[in-house]
Design a protein around this motif. Structure first.
Motif, short mmCIF file in Angstrom:
data_model
loop_
_atom_site.label_atom_id
_atom_site.label_comp_id
_atom_site.label_asym_id
_atom_site.label_seq_id
_atom_site.Cartn_x
_atom_site.Cartn_y
_atom_site.Cartn_z
N ALA A 8 41.55 40.82 22.23
CA ALA A 8 42.25 40.43 21.00
C ALA A 8 41.99 38.96 20.67
O ALA A 8 41.77 38.60 19.51
CB ALA A 8 43.75 40.67 21.14
N VAL A 9 41.99 38.10 21.70
CA VAL A 9 41.77 36.67 21.47
C VAL A 9 40.32 36.43 21.05
O VAL A 9 40.05 35.66 20.11
CB VAL A 9 42.13 35.85 22.74
N TRP A 10 39.40 37.12 21.71
CA TRP A 10 37.99 36.95 21.34
C TRP A 10 37.73 37.38 19.89
O TRP A 10 37.07 36.69 19.13
CB TRP A 10 37.05 37.71 22.29
N TRP A 11 38.27 38.54 19.52
CA TRP A 11 38.05 39.00 18.13
C TRP A 11 38.60 37.99 17.14
O TRP A 11 38.00 37.76 16.09
CB TRP A 11 38.67 40.37 17.87
N PHE A 12 39.73 37.38 17.49
CA PHE A 12 40.30 36.40 16.55
C PHE A 12 39.36 35.20 16.41
O PHE A 12 39.06 34.76 15.29
CB PHE A 12 41.70 35.92 16.98
N ALA A 31 47.15 43.94 23.18
CA ALA A 31 47.43 42.60 22.67
C ALA A 31 47.09 42.49 21.19
O ALA A 31 46.20 43.18 20.68
CB ALA A 31 46.62 41.58 23.46
N ALA A 32 47.82 41.59 20.52
CA ALA A 32 47.58 41.33 19.10
C ALA A 32 47.66 39.82 18.88
O ALA A 32 48.49 39.13 19.50
CB ALA A 32 48.62 42.05 18.24
N HIS A 57 47.21 34.87 3.56
CA HIS A 57 48.00 34.58 4.76
C HIS A 57 47.09 34.23 5.94
O HIS A 57 47.12 33.12 6.43
CB HIS A 57 48.88 35.81 5.03
N GLY A 58 46.25 35.17 6.38
CA GLY A 58 45.39 34.89 7.53
C GLY A 58 44.92 36.16 8.20
O GLY A 58 44.97 37.23 7.60
N LEU A 59 44.48 36.03 9.45
CA LEU A 59 43.86 37.15 10.17
C LEU A 59 44.79 37.69 11.25
O LEU A 59 45.62 36.95 11.78
CB LEU A 59 42.56 36.68 10.84
N LEU A 60 44.63 38.96 11.57
CA LEU A 60 45.32 39.58 12.69
C LEU A 60 44.31 40.46 13.43
O LEU A 60 43.62 41.26 12.79
CB LEU A 60 46.50 40.45 12.20
N THR A 61 44.22 40.27 14.74
CA THR A 61 43.29 41.08 15.52
C THR A 61 44.04 41.75 16.67
O THR A 61 45.09 41.27 17.10
CB THR A 61 42.15 40.22 16.13
N VAL A 62 43.48 42.86 17.16
CA VAL A 62 44.10 43.56 18.28
C VAL A 62 43.02 43.93 19.30
O VAL A 62 41.82 43.89 18.98
CB VAL A 62 44.83 44.86 17.82
N GLY A 63 43.46 44.28 20.52
CA GLY A 63 42.50 44.68 21.53
C GLY A 63 43.14 45.49 22.64
O GLY A 63 44.37 45.51 22.78
#
Ligand SMILES: [Zn+2]
Length: 262
Positions: A198-202, A119-120, A186-192
């Motif tokens: 992925a949602v938690w890291w964001f 997920a991203a 722009h903003g952040l992008l996280t993956v998992g």
């Protein structure tokens, strides 16, 4: 980052609780439920900005396809049945909605470059985008910030809305093997390795940006030493730690908004 012995010792060996599935259909439904919950949480935290933002989950059967939010639908309204599946060419193969071109351009290239990524997540959350304009990596100012120590990067080349695959490729390249990339201006992008992660890291990265902005506005923060930051990263920054940190949020949002599972 692999689960370390330190992490297992610190958090308990939660990997034994990682879900297993008898069928691919079960696994797909599980990912879609986590994804819909992720959108509701993004809405709850105010990470929406008009039609911007997307979270994707790789399909467990068709590995070159992913599930994503319908373009233009409010995060706060998204249900499991609203999610759409797109193929590697950006064609909607399941669901009745269009997909944000930027979502496809970025996420398809991230999923392709990182077969380990399930997920991203990306949105134009306030503190993430404010921090991104500084063109700096986050410092290890707090225990939570250590999850990103030596595990995030900077995409230092803003040229406009990401509409072509080449730019998505360059973002994936900047991400490298990290859990997150700051897209400058722009903003952040996280993956998992899971939607949960992925949602938690964001969520925690957005708050880490907020914490550093607050701390630097108030004074000169004291940094955690590289040795302690590395050690803490092993405790709070692993795949299982990220997955587990999401579980109270999932329980909260499902209890409050059970229609997300429809
Ligand atoms: Zn964006």
């Amino acid at each position: 980052m692999a689960t370390t012995a330190t992490e297992a010792a610190t958090l308990g060996d939660f990997s034994q609780y990682l879900p297993t599935f008898a069928t691919v259909e079960e696994e797909r439904l599980h990912r879609k439920q986590r994804l819909a919950a992720g959108f509701r949480l993004f809405g709850k935290y105010g990470f929406d900005e008009g039609v911007a933002g997307h979270i994707t989950a790789r399909d467990p059967e068709h590995l070159d396809q992913f599930w994503v939010n319908p373009f233009g639908m409010n995060f706060k309204h998204i249900r499991v049945s609203d999610l759409v599946r797109v193929d590697r060419n950006g064609k909607v193969v399941e669901g009745n909605a269009s997909v944000n071109t930027a979502a496809f351009a970025i996420h398809s290239q991230v999923h392709e470059a990182r077969p380990d990524v399930v997920a991203a997540a990306h949105s134009h959350s306030l503190h993430g985008k404010a921090w991104s304009s500084l063109g700096r990596l986050l410092d290890p100012l707090t225990q939570d910030a250590c999850a990103f120590y030596d595990d995030h990067s900077l995409f230092d080349d803003y040229t406009g809305v990401v509409l072509d695959l080449e730019e998505g490729k360059r973002i994936a390249h900047a991400l490298g093997d990290h859990k997150a990339v700051i897209l400058r201006n722009h903003g952040l992008l996280t993956v998992g390795h899971s939607v949960d992660e992925a949602v938690w890291w964001f969520i925690t990265m957005e708050r880490t940006c907020q914490a550093q902005l607050l701390a630097e506005a108030a004074g000169t923060p004291v940094l955690i030493s590289p040795e302690a930051a590395q050690h803490t990263a092993g405790q709070v920054g692993g795949h299982v730690a990220g997955w587990f940190s999401f579980s109270p949020l999932y329980d909260w949002i499902v209890r409050e908004q059970p229609d997300l599972l429809d």
